[in-house]
Write a protein that holds these residues in place. Sequence first.
Motif, mmCIF file in Angstrom:
data_model
loop_
_atom_site.group_PDB
_atom_site.id
_atom_site.type_symbol
_atom_site.label_atom_id
_atom_site.label_comp_id
_atom_site.label_asym_id
_atom_site.label_seq_id
_atom_site.Cartn_x
_atom_site.Cartn_y
_atom_site.Cartn_z
ATOM 1 N N TRP A 1 -14.692 -98.520 -128.421
ATOM 2 C CA TRP A 1 -14.666 -99.171 -129.730
ATOM 3 C C TRP A 1 -13.250 -99.316 -130.259
ATOM 4 O O TRP A 1 -12.333 -98.643 -129.805
ATOM 5 N N SER B 1 -18.909 -94.455 -121.222
ATOM 6 C CA SER B 1 -18.478 -94.334 -122.614
ATOM 7 C C SER B 1 -18.847 -95.569 -123.403
ATOM 8 O O SER B 1 -18.975 -96.662 -122.852
ATOM 9 N N ILE B 2 -18.993 -95.368 -124.715
ATOM 10 C CA ILE B 2 -19.020 -96.492 -125.646
ATOM 11 C C ILE B 2 -17.577 -96.651 -126.093
ATOM 12 O O ILE B 2 -16.991 -95.711 -126.635
ATOM 13 N N ARG C 1 -20.468 -90.630 -123.008
ATOM 14 C CA ARG C 1 -21.887 -90.510 -122.653
ATOM 15 C C ARG C 1 -21.948 -90.198 -121.163
ATOM 16 O O ARG C 1 -22.151 -91.092 -120.352
ATOM 17 N N ARG D 1 -20.569 -100.883 -124.115
ATOM 18 C CA ARG D 1 -21.387 -99.693 -123.886
ATOM 19 C C ARG D 1 -21.445 -99.441 -122.380
ATOM 20 O O ARG D 1 -21.291 -100.371 -121.593
ATOM 21 N N GLU D 2 -21.688 -98.197 -122.026
ATOM 22 C CA GLU D 2 -21.805 -97.805 -120.614
ATOM 23 C C GLU D 2 -20.583 -98.249 -119.805
ATOM 24 O O GLU D 2 -20.693 -98.670 -118.664
ATOM 25 N N LYS E 1 -13.414 -93.814 -127.982
ATOM 26 C CA LYS E 1 -14.619 -93.803 -127.151
ATOM 27 C C LYS E 1 -15.548 -92.685 -127.605
ATOM 28 O O LYS E 1 -15.116 -91.659 -128.125
ATOM 29 N N THR F 1 -20.225 -106.202 -125.583
ATOM 30 C CA THR F 1 -20.740 -106.903 -126.761
ATOM 31 C C THR F 1 -20.345 -108.377 -126.696
ATOM 32 O O THR F 1 -19.193 -108.692 -126.395
ATOM 33 N N THR G 1 -17.913 -101.767 -131.887
ATOM 34 C CA THR G 1 -18.239 -101.512 -130.483
ATOM 35 C C THR G 1 -17.848 -102.728 -129.648
ATOM 36 O O THR G 1 -18.279 -103.841 -129.933
#
Length: 180
Positions: free
Chosen positions: A90, A87-88, A83, A130-131, A80, A34, A127
């Motif tokens: 945060w 992972s995302i 995925r 991502r990924e 997290k 981000t 967040t």
Amino acid sequence: MRVFIAIEFQDKIKDYLKEIQDLTKAKSEKGNFTIKDNFHLTLKFIGEVDLTLIEKIKEAIDKAVIGHNNFKLYFNKIGKFPRGSKSILWVGLKIEKELYLLYDKIENELEKINIKKEERKFTPHITIGREVVLKENFNNFLKEIELKKLPILVDKVSLMESTRVNGELKYIPLYVKNFK
């Protein structure tokens, strides 16, 4: 127009989140991180709406914040959402009664204008990537980061637009409602 309702942060909070993110990047093989200006706390993701609904959303925000006083939030953990192998990642926030009251009021007012309530439990988080694929085990990664107890002043709610500007994702405030 793609929109959501959020709590925006002061620059010192964004700067601190960027520090946490930089530590995370150094411990990651890859990830989509981000940009600092986009750090926020989502209260309600709404999605694609047409312009006629924007005014109704603003009115719902106005009603939801009536009688709401300023309050403070604090970071409490890094988490997290897995995925697959990515992972995302945060930064979570300590549960505060005022935050949940605000969240519920917003959900209730939006439901009156036919925006469905969220079915998932509200997990207040920011967040940072991502990924993300960490170079090490997540629990080992957590041992290396200690969150500061910085107060995050919450004194307003913002209706944000999610859009691309020159290929970069930007979150732009469309409407800001101060508590007082």
